[in-house]
Design a protein around this motif. Structure first.
Motif, mmCIF file in Angstrom:
data_model
loop_
_atom_site.group_PDB
_atom_site.id
_atom_site.type_symbol
_atom_site.label_atom_id
_atom_site.label_comp_id
_atom_site.label_asym_id
_atom_site.label_seq_id
_atom_site.Cartn_x
_atom_site.Cartn_y
_atom_site.Cartn_z
ATOM 1 N N GLY A 1 60.571 65.496 -6.596
ATOM 2 C CA GLY A 1 59.675 66.281 -6.684
ATOM 3 C C GLY A 1 58.124 65.908 -6.560
ATOM 4 N N GLU B 1 53.516 66.689 -14.360
ATOM 5 C CA GLU B 1 54.314 67.910 -14.028
ATOM 6 C C GLU B 1 55.812 67.596 -13.903
ATOM 7 O OE1 GLU B 1 50.573 70.173 -12.096
ATOM 8 O OE2 GLU B 1 52.306 69.117 -10.947
ATOM 9 N N PHE C 1 55.241 68.215 -7.495
ATOM 10 C CA PHE C 1 54.526 68.210 -8.697
ATOM 11 C C PHE C 1 54.066 66.785 -8.790
ATOM 12 C CE2 PHE C 1 59.005 69.351 -9.711
ATOM 13 C CZ PHE C 1 59.424 67.969 -9.723
ATOM 14 N N SER C 2 53.043 66.691 -9.682
ATOM 15 C CA SER C 2 52.664 65.370 -10.274
ATOM 16 C C SER C 2 53.609 64.604 -11.198
ATOM 17 C CB SER C 2 51.215 65.474 -10.690
ATOM 18 O OG SER C 2 51.172 66.111 -12.209
#
Length: 425
Positions: free
Chosen positions: A230, A240, A236-237
């Motif tokens: 991810g 996240e 996402f970061s």
């Protein structure tokens, strides 16, 4: 006099066994007050140290690690890797190393990995493969240190928050060094097994057993893939990703493995809050200590000294500093104390900051199982497994081969930057 107060109080409290947060915070606070610094500046610096968006990922990573540890993932991982490797000479010890890499990627904590794996694997190595108790305990202690190198690692998050490097990139950069550390420890296992002519614990279990145990461990194995995929895929970061990992862990623990109840979840939330609070207290105290070093000119003096000896000298000193620091304080405290001082010098010599971060982290990982006060040594020795008790002194001696091969890997990582960087370039 200011220096004497700061460092005298710090080392005195350490010798007396005070918590590292108290040692760092009280020593720097007394020095700043003696120097006439406003307490308002102290408070604002503490807040600036812990009030970072990136650090929001820490409690989520801690929570996801706690959930997966309580959800029975360690037993499932051990069963799967045992089906793959248990029929080989020294197989269970190799299982320990490989599972420590996977479990470390879930928990991100060396001490948690020792506690989760040691209770199962130390008796198995001693009883089924006839390794000595000190060697078996030493393998668990040393392999568990890989937890802060294999991503996701809280130490990498701390380093990224201090230097501004990409969390995703330093996570990816940690894969190869972590694997090299694991392979080095497997060499030690093979050397010991052949030296003592030890036999495998069991015969080849067959592909059916491998498939069955893989299916059982699949959901735990998927967590690091989700996190790294991810982040690196731009979905996402890091913060996240940590939240996604925590939610995923709750779903797996409650709905798939069915090991977690509502009451156990509340316990996990409480444990996570305690762990995170303690970690943030350390970060806040280390921030003040670093601020005091800057205010009193200590940072500038050290930077001038390190900047006058050449690149190789700087790398040698950096390795020594972080290795020794890792033997006495936790990795996150060491990062906050030394990285702000050494980072400008690393940049001056053109050292890639992700490469430098890996050097720092690998040193701190080795420090976890290096005497006199390596954290993993005390956690492993303190488990008091019936019939397999190992005093810290004997455990430290048994860890000497593991320390030597880990230092060899450290030399390679230091001198060949591409080992760290080739996956991100």
């Amino acid at each position: 006099m200011t220096y004497l107060i700061m460092f005298g109080v710090f080392f005195l409290l350490l010798v007396l066994g005070a918590p590292i947060a108290l040692s760092l915070g009280l020593s720097s606070l007394l020095a700043l007050v003696y120097n006439g610094t406003s307490l308002t500046l102290v408070a604002s610096n503490i807040y600036s140290g812990i009030g970072k968006y990136l650090l929001l990922s820490v409690p989520f990573f801690v929570l996801s690690g706690n959930i997966m540890a309580r959800a029975g993932i360690s037993e499932r991982l051990i069963a799967f890797i045992d089906a793959l490797l248990g029929h080989l000479r020294g197989g269970i010890a190799m299982v320990c190393v490989v599972v420590a890499c996977f479990f470390g990627a879930i928990s991100g904590s060396g001490a948690a990995t020792v506690a989760a794996l040691g209770v199962i694997l130390i008796p198995a190595m001693v009883q089924r493969e006839k390794f000595s108790a000190p060697f078996a305990t030493g393998i668990v202690a040393s392999a568990s240190s890989i937890a802060i190198i294999i991503p996701p690692s809280i130490s990498f998050v701390i380093y990224a928050s201090l230097t501004g490097v990409s969390v995703g990139e330093i996570f990816i950069a940690g894969i190869v060094p972590g694997i090299l550390m694991g392979l080095a420890l497997i060499l030690v296992v093979q050397w010991e097994a052949r030296r003592k002519n030890l036999r495998p614990a069991h015969q080849w279990m067959g592909w059916a057993a491998i498939w069955r145990t893989f299916k059982d461990a699949f959901w735990g194995l998927l967590m690091p893939v989700i996190i790294l995929g991810g982040i690196y895929g731009g979905v996402f970061s890091a913060t996240e990703a940590a939240a996604v990992a925590a939610v995923y862990g709750i779903l797996v623990g409650c709905l798939i493995y069915r090991k977690l109840s509502w009451s156990s979840l509340m316990e996990l939330f409480f444990d996570t809050a305690k762990s995170t609070g303690g970690l943030m207290l350390i970060i806040g105290a280390a921030t003040i200590f670093s601020y005091a070093c800057t205010r009193f000119g200590i940072s500038s003096a050290v930077q001038s000294l390190l900047g006058s000896g050449g690149k190789l000298t700087f790398l040698l000193v950096s390795n020594l500093v972080f290795l020794i620091a890792g033997c006495f304080v936790d990795a996150n405290s060491a990062m906050y104390i030394f990285v702000p001082i050494m980072m400008p010098v690393a940049q001056k010599y053109g050292i890639n900051l992700i490469h430098f971060g890996m050097i720092c982290t690998v040193n701190l990982a080795i420090g976890q199982f290096t005497p006199p006060v390596g954290m993993n040594l005390f956690v492993a020795s303190g488990m008091r497994l019936k019939g397999h008790e190992v005093p810290v002194e004997r455990l430290a001696r048994a860890c000497v081969p593991m320390i030597l091969v880990a230092l060899a890997v450290l030399v390679l990582i230091t001198l060949i930057p591409q080992i760290t960087l080739f996956l991100i370039t």
